[in-house]
Motif scaffolding. Structure first.
Motif, PDB file in Angstrom:
ATOM      1  N   GLY A 295       0.819  -1.202   0.000  1.00 32.41           N
ATOM      2  CA  GLY A 295       0.000   0.000   0.000  1.00 32.41           C
ATOM      3  C   GLY A 295       0.851   1.250   0.000  1.00 32.41           C
ATOM      4  N   SER A 296       0.179   2.386   0.081  1.00 36.68           N
ATOM      5  CA  SER A 296       0.888   3.652   0.034  1.00 36.68           C
ATOM      6  C   SER A 296       0.027   4.731   0.669  1.00 36.68           C
ATOM      7  N   ALA A 297       0.669   5.654   1.367  1.00 37.59           N
ATOM      8  CA  ALA A 297      -0.032   6.779   1.987  1.00 37.59           C
ATOM      9  C   ALA A 297       0.967   7.897   2.226  1.00 37.59           C
ATOM     10  N   PRO A 333       4.745  16.609   4.984  1.00 35.78           N
ATOM     11  CA  PRO A 333       3.511  15.803   4.918  1.00 35.78           C
ATOM     12  C   PRO A 333       3.283  15.145   3.566  1.00 35.78           C
ATOM     13  N   SER A 334       3.974  15.626   2.522  1.00 35.74           N
ATOM     14  CA  SER A 334       3.770  15.038   1.194  1.00 35.74           C
ATOM     15  C   SER A 334       4.631  13.804   0.958  1.00 35.74           C
ATOM     16  N   ALA A 335       5.570  13.528   1.858  1.00 37.10           N
ATOM     17  CA  ALA A 335       6.393  12.324   1.709  1.00 37.10           C
ATOM     18  C   ALA A 335       5.502  11.088   1.754  1.00 37.10           C
ATOM     19  N   VAL A 336       5.940  10.010   1.097  1.00 43.53           N
ATOM     20  CA  VAL A 336       5.116   8.810   0.942  1.00 43.53           C
ATOM     21  C   VAL A 336       5.719   7.658   1.739  1.00 43.53           C
ATOM     22  N   PRO A 450       7.278  12.051  -3.341  1.00 45.19           N
ATOM     23  CA  PRO A 450       6.196  11.611  -4.236  1.00 45.19           C
ATOM     24  C   PRO A 450       6.653  11.234  -5.634  1.00 45.19           C
ATOM     25  N   HIS A 451       7.697  11.920  -6.156  1.00 46.51           N
ATOM     26  CA  HIS A 451       8.141  11.627  -7.518  1.00 46.51           C
ATOM     27  C   HIS A 451       9.110  10.476  -7.576  1.00 46.51           C
TER      28      HIS A 451
END
Length: 458
Positions: A295-297, A333-336, A450-451
């Motif tokens: 999964g991922s969040a 907060p945008s890190a995955v 994210p990228h």
């Protein structure tokens, strides 16, 4: 024919033989061409030598009586008027005299009748005009034919020997593989703790054996874990089922009043709830073990899930004097993270549930989500007295329980579920135990931007 159906040894031998045939044919053609060139050059030099004496005589004017050529030498001398001064040519070749005289000087192959001749023409300028000295010899096709047959036979013998050698070398090279296969078949036929033999040579075969041994060890460990889980699960399920059956039998046969029956049924319901929780935990462990994608969040989503987990914990202890609070120290907060929000919430719920069971009536549980380089760390700290130090190394094992004090009568699957989710996300779980004070559980999860395409371990 489909080459993939052939054995490795056959493919190696066939491929090597095809390459050898191709190389040997090319080499044979080159050798034959060179031999042919050398033969022709040698004959041309001989013809030039034979013509030399006549060229000298004509050049010096000594043409009144030209010497006859030696035995077997073919010479034709035509004077400036076109008369034949010397002629030892066979009739078929002599018939082509006008054509031979008309051609330019040089060496060429001429067919006369059923024979083939190598002919050299030389024009000589004299005082009375131009003479022509033509020498010839039988084309040495017999020699070339013999060379051709010799090459064909040699190439055939060499390729047969090469094919046999390739077969033997392939057999020797694949011998350890065959031995490895036989050993593997023996292991399948008679299960044991042995592994495949690893040869003394550090080559690809020994590396294959070591890799297969690692796989065998992992498969055996997995099978052993499955057997242990089945055994432990059977034990855990058998006990509550026996309790439920006993309670229901008591309610049916020995209850003297409706209140007595309600007590027995309520006890059976509590046991059934425990059994249902155990089944749910076993299903969860099975899902984690079979999970191919973790999964991922985003980290921001984990912060929101952390707050909800704290709220769920507060509802759980609404009737007890237990404080549950959370904090976060997140700057990206945008890190995955490779864990779903649902699984992260399950991690929080299990850790809070264990802490609440340990605290009993009064205490506090602190949840914190912090960020380090390349990772986020969830810590759940309680003041429930901690664990027995001897039990800490076993705390993440399935069905491991130290006492009712820490597990609250559970099956010992809460921390293993947490460890399984963390492992699927590329993380790890650490326990910091303070006997008599409390326990701090840290769950470290690697993050990526994210990228990015890969997780960056901290």
């Amino acid at each position: 024919m489909n080459s993939s159906r052939l054995g490795i040894r056959t493919r190696i031998t066939g491929g090597s033989l095809l390459i050898a045939i191709l190389i040997s044919v090319i080499a044979g053609i080159v050798i034959y061409t060179q031999v042919e060139r050398l033969v022709n050059e040698s004959q041309a030099r001989i013809l030039e030598g034979i013509a030399g004496q006549y060229v000298t005589a004509i050049t010096t004017g000594d043409t009144e009586e030209l010497d006859m050529p030696g035995h077997g030498q073919l010479v034709l001398v035509v004077d400036s008027s076109g008369a034949i001064a010397v002629d030892t040519f066979p009739a078929d070749l002599a018939a082509q005299t006008p054509d031979l005289v008309a051609r330019r000087d040089g060496t060429r192959t001429v067919e006369a009748g059923s024979a083939e001749f190598l002919v050299r023409s030389t024009s000589v300028d004299a005082a009375d005009g131009t003479w022509h000295v033509i020498t010839a010899s039988d084309s040495d096709t017999n020699v070339l034919d013999e060379v051709a047959w010799l090459l064909i036979v040699s190439i055939a013998v060499i390729n047969i020997a090469f094919g046999a050698s390739s077969w033997l070398i392939g057999s020797a090279a694949l011998g350890p593989v065959s031995q490895l296969r036989r050993s593997a078949a023996a292991l399948v036929a008679s299960p044991s703790t042995e592994t495949l033999p690893v040869g003394a040579a550090r080559d690809e075969i020994s590396e294959l054996a070591e890799t297969l041994n690692t796989l065998i060890a992992e498969l055996r460990a997995s099978a052993e874990r499955e057997r242990q889980i089945v055994s432990d699960a059977s034990h855990e399920i058998r006990t509550p089922l026996a309790i439920i059956q006993t309670r229901l039998e008591l309610a049916q046969r020995e209850a003297r009043s409706l209140d007595d029956m309600k007590v027995d049924v309520a006890a059976a319901q509590r046991t059934l709830a425990r059994l249902s929780s155990l089944a749910a935990s076993l299903l969860e462990l099975s899902r984690i073990d079979a999970q191919h994608s973790s999964g991922s969040a985003t980290v921001g989503a984990l912060v929101a899930e952390l707050a909800e987990a704290a709220d769920r914990g507060r509802l759980r202890v609404a009737d007890r004097n237990i404080l549950i609070d959370y904090t976060d120290d997140i700057s990206s907060p945008s890190a995955v993270v490779a864990v779903s929000e649902e699984d992260f919430g399950r991690v929080c719920d299990n850790l809070v549930g264990n802490a609440v069971h340990a605290i009993r009536d009064r205490g506090s549980v602190q949840l914190r989500l912090a960020e380090e380089q390349g990772a986020v760390i969830l810590t759940v700290t309680d003041d429930g007295g901690g664990m027995n130090e001897d039990f800490v190394p076993l705390a993440l094992d399935r069905f491991s329980r130290q006492s009712e004090a820490r597990t609250g009568g559970g099956a010992g699957l809460g921390l293993p579920i947490v460890a399984g989710i963390a492992a699927n996300a590329g993380g790890l779980v650490e326990l910091r135990n303070d006997p008599g004070v409390g326990l701090c559980v840290s769950v470290r999860l690697p993050t990526r931007q994210p990228h990015g395409n890969t997780l960056t371990p901290g």
